[in-house]
Enzyme design. Structure first.
Site, PDB file in Angstrom:
ATOM      1  N   ASP A   1      -9.805 -22.981   1.905  1.00  0.00           N
ATOM      2  CA  ASP A   1      -9.080 -24.161   2.377  1.00  0.00           C
ATOM      3  C   ASP A   1      -8.164 -24.590   1.217  1.00  0.00           C
ATOM      4  O   ASP A   1      -8.297 -24.093   0.095  1.00  0.00           O
ATOM      5  CB  ASP A   1     -10.095 -25.262   2.718  1.00  0.00           C
ATOM      6  CG  ASP A   1      -9.447 -26.598   3.010  1.00  0.00           C
ATOM      7  OD1 ASP A   1      -8.533 -26.646   3.850  1.00  0.00           O
ATOM      8  OD2 ASP A   1      -9.845 -27.600   2.374  1.00  0.00           O
TER       9      ASP A   1
ATOM     10  N   ASP B   1      -6.253 -28.339   0.795  1.00  0.00           N
ATOM     11  CA  ASP B   1      -6.317 -29.742   0.370  1.00  0.00           C
ATOM     12  C   ASP B   1      -7.755 -30.165   0.109  1.00  0.00           C
ATOM     13  O   ASP B   1      -8.600 -30.111   0.993  1.00  0.00           O
ATOM     14  CB  ASP B   1      -5.685 -30.647   1.427  1.00  0.00           C
ATOM     15  CG  ASP B   1      -4.191 -30.396   1.541  1.00  0.00           C
ATOM     16  OD1 ASP B   1      -3.536 -30.260   0.499  1.00  0.00           O
ATOM     17  OD2 ASP B   1      -3.683 -30.319   2.683  1.00  0.00           O
TER      18      ASP B   1
END
Length: 256
Positions: free
Chosen positions: A13, A15
């Site tokens: 991922d 953020d």
């Protein structure tokens, strides 16, 4: 194709996982875009924490309107207006990235370099835009780092965003791998739900906004990926032998 407890790919991922971009990156960029659009909105730290329950920037703006500014929903061409506001926000975020004010989280650069040496595929599975991914990678790992990733799944490439598993299914398809050969690294409950729904073993490194979320189903929950000189704090799940995550650690977690 070797499926016997041999890590083939790591799916990151972005953020909150690669960098703590939310509070002092995306939030500030949204506020700058609002100002440019002559809107008197301000997403403070607490409000933004609430809005992060909604994945995707355009979706977040729409939710904010529905919850706090319902009169604005009458705008003609609302969808186009939201897209334009979000595009402006992305430009502000890229500018913030270029100043280099948002570093990678502990252990991220070390782990990425080690995985490359071990010939493990690198992939990104995120709801943020490709522009944001590119800006972050360039500002932290250098111009050439975009090419280190075999697959980048970002933005609106799939219709349903996390917690739906679509982005992970898409990335696995592009990698031509199956879930048991891979591990996902996430920082949020929505990210965990998305990865687990795609049958991926998932390692959680909590971020400022996600620390109190429910991470049931994660193989291990850590404060960050750790460094030999700055060990992580173990917060749940499988206890790891050392204080930093490396290739050997991840390989042990795909079939714990």
């Amino acid at each position: 194709m070797n499926t016997n407890n041999k890590l083939q790919a790591v799916l990151f991922d972005v953020d909150g996982t690669l960098a703590d971009t939310e509070q002092d990156g995306h939030r500030l960029a949204f506020n700058a875009a609002f100002k440019q659009f002559h809107l008197d909105w301000n997403w403070d730290i607490d409000l933004y924490g609430e809005l992060l329950q909604i994945t995707g920037g355009k979706e977040r703006i729409r939710y904010f309107l529905e919850r706090y500014m319902p009169a604005e929903l009458d705008k003609s061409n609302l969808t186009e207006w939201i897209a334009s506001l979000h595009k402006t926000k992305t430009k502000h975020f890229e500018s913030l990235m270029e100043t280099g004010n948002i570093p990678l989280r502990p252990g991220v650069a070390r782990l990425i370099h080690e995985l490359r040496r071990e010939k493990v595929k690198l992939a990104i599975a995120t709801t943020t835009t490709m522009e944001n991914v590119t800006a972050l990678l360039k500002s932290t790992l250098g111009e050439e780092s975009i090419g280190w990733f075999d697959v980048i799944g970002a933005g609106d490439i799939v219709p349903l965003k996390k917690p739906a598993p679509d982005i992970y299914h898409w990335v696995l398809d592009q990698l031509k791998l199956i879930a048991p050969q891979c591990i996902a690294i996430e920082d949020s409950e929505n990210g965990l739900k998305s990865a687990r729904a795609a049958n991926l073993s998932t390692l959680i490194t909590v971020s400022g906004y996600t620390r109190s979320q429910n991470f049931g189903g994660a193989v291990s929950i850590l404060s960050d990926l750790g460094e030999p000189s700055q060990p992580f704090t173990h917060m749940g799940g499988v206890t790891l032998e050392q204080g930093w995550v490396d290739y050997k650690t991840l390989n042990s977690l795909i079939n714990p």
